[in-house]
Each structure stands twice: as structure tokens, then as C-alpha cells.
Design a protein around this motif. Sequence first.
Motif, short mmCIF file in Angstrom:
data_model
loop_
_atom_site.label_atom_id
_atom_site.label_comp_id
_atom_site.label_asym_id
_atom_site.label_seq_id
_atom_site.Cartn_x
_atom_site.Cartn_y
_atom_site.Cartn_z
N VAL A 47 0.93 -1.08 -0.08
CA VAL A 47 0.00 -0.04 -0.30
C VAL A 47 0.93 1.32 0.12
O VAL A 47 1.77 1.37 0.77
CB VAL A 47 -0.94 0.07 1.13
N GLU A 48 0.67 2.27 -0.90
CA GLU A 48 1.34 3.48 -0.82
C GLU A 48 0.40 4.27 -0.17
O GLU A 48 -0.85 4.63 -0.32
CB GLU A 48 1.46 4.03 -2.29
N MET A 49 0.89 4.74 1.09
CA MET A 49 0.03 5.74 1.95
C MET A 49 0.13 7.31 1.61
O MET A 49 1.20 7.41 1.17
CB MET A 49 0.80 5.38 3.32
N ARG A 50 -0.86 7.94 1.72
CA ARG A 50 -0.99 9.22 1.37
C ARG A 50 -1.26 10.20 2.36
O ARG A 50 -2.46 10.29 2.92
CB ARG A 50 -2.00 9.52 0.18
N PRO A 51 -0.18 10.78 3.44
CA PRO A 51 -0.55 11.44 4.44
C PRO A 51 -1.04 12.96 4.16
O PRO A 51 -1.83 13.43 4.99
CB PRO A 51 0.88 11.86 5.06
N GLY A 131 -0.14 10.71 -6.49
CA GLY A 131 0.52 9.29 -6.51
C GLY A 131 -0.48 8.47 -7.04
O GLY A 131 -0.79 8.75 -8.10
N ALA A 132 -0.64 7.42 -6.49
CA ALA A 132 -1.44 6.43 -7.01
C ALA A 132 -3.04 6.47 -6.77
O ALA A 132 -3.80 5.87 -7.20
CB ALA A 132 -0.88 5.02 -7.06
N THR A 133 -3.11 7.30 -5.70
CA THR A 133 -4.42 7.41 -5.07
C THR A 133 -5.43 8.53 -5.62
O THR A 133 -5.03 9.56 -6.02
CB THR A 133 -4.29 7.84 -3.24
N PRO A 134 -6.44 8.15 -6.05
CA PRO A 134 -7.65 9.05 -6.92
C PRO A 134 -8.25 10.10 -5.70
O PRO A 134 -8.53 9.68 -4.83
CB PRO A 134 -8.41 8.10 -7.61
N PHE A 135 -8.57 11.16 -6.43
CA PHE A 135 -9.45 12.08 -5.69
C PHE A 135 -10.34 12.75 -6.61
O PHE A 135 -10.26 12.74 -7.65
CB PHE A 135 -8.41 13.31 -4.89
N SER A 136 -11.31 13.41 -6.08
CA SER A 136 -12.27 14.25 -6.64
C SER A 136 -12.15 15.55 -5.69
O SER A 136 -11.93 15.61 -4.47
CB SER A 136 -13.70 13.76 -6.51
N ALA A 137 -12.23 16.70 -6.58
CA ALA A 137 -12.48 17.95 -5.84
C ALA A 137 -13.27 18.94 -6.29
O ALA A 137 -13.66 18.89 -7.62
CB ALA A 137 -10.59 18.48 -5.95
N GLY A 191 -4.74 5.51 1.68
CA GLY A 191 -3.56 5.26 0.47
C GLY A 191 -4.39 4.48 -0.41
O GLY A 191 -5.71 4.10 -0.52
N ARG A 192 -3.62 3.49 -1.27
CA ARG A 192 -4.18 2.84 -2.17
C ARG A 192 -3.06 1.46 -2.53
O ARG A 192 -1.94 1.74 -2.38
CB ARG A 192 -4.27 3.51 -3.77
N VAL A 193 -3.78 0.51 -2.70
CA VAL A 193 -3.15 -0.83 -3.08
C VAL A 193 -2.19 -0.64 -4.42
O VAL A 193 -2.81 -0.15 -5.44
CB VAL A 193 -3.64 -2.03 -3.26
N VAL A 194 -0.73 -0.49 -4.43
CA VAL A 194 0.00 -0.66 -5.72
C VAL A 194 0.50 -2.09 -6.13
O VAL A 194 0.83 -2.18 -7.23
CB VAL A 194 1.01 0.27 -5.46
N GLN A 195 0.37 -3.07 -5.26
CA GLN A 195 0.66 -4.48 -5.74
C GLN A 195 -0.08 -5.47 -4.67
O GLN A 195 -0.15 -4.86 -3.41
CB GLN A 195 2.13 -4.59 -5.51
#
Length: 270
Positions: A47-51, A131-137, A191-195
Motif C-alpha cells: 500500500v502506498e500511504m498518502r498523508p 501518487g496512485a491514489t485518486p481524488f475528486s475536488a 492510501g491505495r494498493v499498488v501491488q
Amino acid sequence: MRRWAMQAGLCLALCAGAASAAPAPTWRGLDPDNTLVIDTSQGRIVVEMRPEFAPQSVARVKLLAREGVYDGLLFHRVIDRFVDQTGNPNNRDGGTSSHPNLPPEFDFLLKPDAADAIASRASDGITGFVGATPFSASQLPRPDGTLRAAGAYCAGVVGMGREEDPGTGNSEIFFMREPSRRLDRSYSVWGRVVQGLDVVRTVAIGEPPAHPDRMIKVRVMADLPATERPKLEVMNPRSAAFAALIRKVRAAKGADFSICDIDVPSRSQP
């Protein structure tokens, strides 16, 4: 006129990366301090974590991993085409760690230059990636130039569980098997799973499962010896290759396009 000028300025800021002189590399490594390595009974999940999205949730996950709280815990509630839930020390809903509950981190303020890629623009907002994590804004910037944003619950996105009270996040975490955007702005994305999305989708189903899978060992990548760290690269969302991927998927999906249609590629380091 002032609103139009603000939006134009925002567009220039968000598109600045594409106009930079040096092209971004196609692949990027992972930050060891913000990568979680989860060895499960079905295989490894990274998991790539996104602080940037949820700093207190990321800090809590790291703390519990380093304390060994997550080691051996069951996936106690798994719903096909929805979520894998785990992280409660009592292996069922409602269990918590010894640490205080967390405040909700359902949305965050996004600086224009922090968006690595923009996938869509509409009158009601934008979607993209950090990064690999999607967002809406929101499309309309705040007076300080930031956007009110939230993580998008696409497949592979990881969230912090809670009880009915929004301020009851603690130790429970969940992994999205498939998209469920109804969770947006209701649960903290960290975050999001990258593998290992295939691993997430093979965890035994049930509420609780008859024969539950478990997290065997959960570690922050920075704490692993170099020889034990995942040799993994993720496609750089600022690269020309990622922009081409977005264009390809948007063309194929047409009016049905969603940020969740884009899977961020990863590969073993050459």
C-alpha cells in the motif's frame, strides 16, 4: 470575472507539470516511509500511504504496524465486490486499539501543484491523482488557492473504519475490492494498493468468513532490511505515459468515464 480569473489561474497551476522543460520519468519508486507491506495468508499486499489525504490515519497505521498490533489479525468481515475489513484486535467489528479514537479526515485541502495528474474536468469539479491514489475536488478554489478534495473509493483504495460516530476511527482498516463511491467523504482514505489487488480479491468472503484469512505480518517498508523490501515501481502520474493512459481510457469509456476506470500500473524494478 474574478471567479473566472481564479479558475484560469488554477488551471495554469494544475497544468504546470505538463509544461515543464524536463519530461517526467515513466516510472517512480515508492517512499519507504509511506509504504505499508502486508504479508497475508493469500500473499503480499503493498500500500502506498498518502498523508496528504489523512495524516492522522497514516500515522496511526504506521504506529500500530510498528507495535505489532496488526500481526496475525483476521479479515473478519469480507463482502464480495465491496470490501475486506481487518485491523480490530478482537477480530470483529467494534474492537479498538489502546490508542484514542481519531477525528474524521474525510476531505482535505489540495494545493494546486500537489495534484500529480488531472483525469477529468466538469462544471461540478475535477478528478485526478496524488501518487496512485485518486481524488475528486471542487472546481472552484478557496481564497488561499487550495481546493476542497476527498479520496475517491476506487478498487484498491484503503480506508479507516469507524463506528456510526464519525470520530471513531481507531485501528480498523479496509481494502476496496471494487469501487464504491458512496463511501467518498464518509470514511478517511489513507492510501491505495499498488501491488496485490489480486490478493485483496481472493481473501475469503463472509461476515465473518467460515475460514478467515489473516494479516500475518504488517510492516512499514522503511523498517525492512533493503534485501526484504519490495522491488517495485509505479507509473509516474506526471509522466507522458500516464497522460496517454488517461486519454486512452477516456476515449474508450466516453461519457461513462470515471476516475475509477484508471488502474495505475506497477512493475518489478528492472
